[in-house]
Write an enzyme that holds these catalytic residues in place. Sequence first.
Site, PDB file in Angstrom:
ATOM      1  N   HIS A  35      58.622  48.676  72.919  1.00 55.31           N
ATOM      2  CA  HIS A  35      59.814  48.172  73.608  1.00 55.31           C
ATOM      3  C   HIS A  35      59.439  47.322  74.819  1.00 55.31           C
ATOM      4  O   HIS A  35      60.099  47.351  75.850  1.00 55.31           O
ATOM      5  CB  HIS A  35      60.750  49.321  74.005  1.00 55.31           C
ATOM      6  CG  HIS A  35      61.530  49.853  72.831  1.00 55.31           C
ATOM      7  ND1 HIS A  35      62.639  49.221  72.335  1.00 55.31           N
ATOM      8  CD2 HIS A  35      61.324  50.928  72.030  1.00 55.31           C
ATOM      9  CE1 HIS A  35      63.115  49.897  71.284  1.00 55.31           C
ATOM     10  NE2 HIS A  35      62.322  50.936  71.072  1.00 55.31           N
ATOM     11  N   SER A  68      65.609  43.024  43.355  1.00 52.72           N
ATOM     12  CA  SER A  68      64.630  43.878  44.026  1.00 52.72           C
ATOM     13  C   SER A  68      64.324  45.092  43.159  1.00 52.72           C
ATOM     14  O   SER A  68      65.243  45.818  42.756  1.00 52.72           O
ATOM     15  CB  SER A  68      65.158  44.351  45.385  1.00 52.72           C
ATOM     16  OG  SER A  68      64.326  45.397  45.853  1.00 52.72           O
ATOM     17  N   SER A 129      58.505  48.229  59.545  1.00 53.53           N
ATOM     18  CA  SER A 129      58.906  46.816  59.444  1.00 53.53           C
ATOM     19  C   SER A 129      59.023  46.274  58.035  1.00 53.53           C
ATOM     20  O   SER A 129      58.523  45.190  57.727  1.00 53.53           O
ATOM     21  CB  SER A 129      57.961  45.927  60.240  1.00 53.53           C
ATOM     22  OG  SER A 129      58.211  46.083  61.581  1.00 53.53           O
ATOM     23  N   ASP A 175      56.972  42.394  65.421  1.00 53.91           N
ATOM     24  CA  ASP A 175      56.845  42.756  64.006  1.00 53.91           C
ATOM     25  C   ASP A 175      56.446  41.550  63.170  1.00 53.91           C
ATOM     26  O   ASP A 175      55.478  41.590  62.403  1.00 53.91           O
ATOM     27  CB  ASP A 175      58.171  43.317  63.479  1.00 53.91           C
ATOM     28  CG  ASP A 175      58.648  44.511  64.276  1.00 53.91           C
ATOM     29  OD1 ASP A 175      57.853  45.040  65.074  1.00 53.91           O
ATOM     30  OD2 ASP A 175      59.809  44.907  64.107  1.00 53.91           O
TER      31      ASP A 175
HETATM   32  C1  GLA Z   1      61.430  46.950  66.639  1.00 51.04           C
HETATM   33  C2  GLA Z   1      61.572  45.464  66.991  1.00 51.04           C
HETATM   34  C3  GLA Z   1      60.336  44.959  67.730  1.00 51.04           C
HETATM   35  C4  GLA Z   1      59.989  45.876  68.906  1.00 51.04           C
HETATM   36  C5  GLA Z   1      59.971  47.333  68.491  1.00 51.04           C
HETATM   37  C6  GLA Z   1      59.805  48.268  69.665  1.00 51.04           C
HETATM   38  O1  GLA Z   1      60.414  47.123  65.715  1.00 51.04           O
HETATM   39  O2  GLA Z   1      61.775  44.695  65.835  1.00 51.04           O
HETATM   40  O3  GLA Z   1      60.553  43.636  68.157  1.00 51.04           O
HETATM   41  O4  GLA Z   1      60.851  45.668  69.980  1.00 51.04           O
HETATM   42  O5  GLA Z   1      61.154  47.700  67.805  1.00 51.04           O
HETATM   43  O6  GLA Z   1      58.586  48.063  70.285  1.00 51.04           O
END
Ligand code: GLA
Length: 388
Positions: A35, A68, A129, A175
């Site tokens: 964050h 998918s 992600s 990410d």
């Molecule tokens: C998510 C967001 C990132 C980052 C993280 C926390 O994954 O997509 O950009 O802010 O949370 O670190």
Amino acid sequence: MTKTELTQAFFRAFGPGAEPRAFFAGGRVNLIGEHVDYNGGHVLPCALTMGTWGLLRRRTDDRLRFYSLNFPQLGVLEGTLSNVRFQERNQWTNYVFGMLFALAERGIRLSSGFELLIFGNIPNGSGLSSSASLEVVSGAAFRACYDLDVTDMELAILGQRAENGFIGLNSGIMDQFSIAMGKEDAAVFLDTGTLRYEYVPVELGDHVILIMNTCKRRTLADSKYNERRSECESALKALQKALPVKDLASVDLRTFEANKHLIENETQRDRAEHVVYECARTVEACKKLRAGDLVSFGRLMDASHDSLRDLYAVSCRELDTLVAEARQCPGVLGARMTGAGFGGCAVAIVRKDAVDEVMERVGAAYEAAVGYPCAFYVASIGGGPREL
Ligand code: GLA
């Protein structure tokens, strides 16, 4: 799944014809620096060899057809190039539409429609992600199949734009950057304020990175995420009344301690305190990793988690349980939540010969406390997007 199996699935979904081209992009796990990427701080993520495959074949009209293997019940989803807008009913394809939107903002339009088959082995909603992975693999496929002049770093920027401008999540760039710019067996030490980055070899010797999945869907993640981001912006504004700083990451610890009273709102002050200290921890952790000092690295991971739990309030009972149990096991050097929080995964540095026991102990304690099992993966660090 092999390329041949994916190609067969492609023909089953869209019918025979020319062979599709196949692409891959990984997921990511962040080691530390949580964050802070929307506050100009440093992050230390790695791309994973787990990820998303995308097979694309151009059409001659402007139709878009999607399938998918992760959501077979949705069947083939349809759209057109002339109708690129967010729609609930577009489901997961909104992330692909988001990339088309981000490209269009730059004046880049695909010359024809396509068929796209997706398969991913990142558990959805696990905080590793899967969405950024889908964005990057789609972008890499568009680039290759339509001869677009787009660098890997631009793929990352387009992916973030898709999130911010199309999906409505005001995420930072960590990410997409770590996935688009990933390197095998290395972490990406990224300054999110300038996009300057370095690769840091992840040489853990007799240790591994263990990912522990709460298997809890991250329901609050999006709304609370945007809330955290605006709390940080308010805290920054309060500090800017007296300090000439462009973001929270530019406030050093001493300056913060001397000025934090300027942030009158206690919640906002806590959020800012997390960010300022997490930024410092991440720079320190990167030094420790380079020096091979995993013990100190692990301690910084622990401190990161405690701050995310107590000051930033993005952890949850499930994550705290995994982290607390892991820390009690011999052979664990440090453990913390990773990613946005509110569910998803935690990450730990664990001695190789202790991994089995850690999984057994943490797994049993987790299920007893939470009522359903968690999952574990030993992370393997992959490279950037590629054509198969
Ligand atoms: C998510 C967001 C990132 C980052 C993280 C926390 O994954 O997509 O950009 O802010 O949370 O670190």
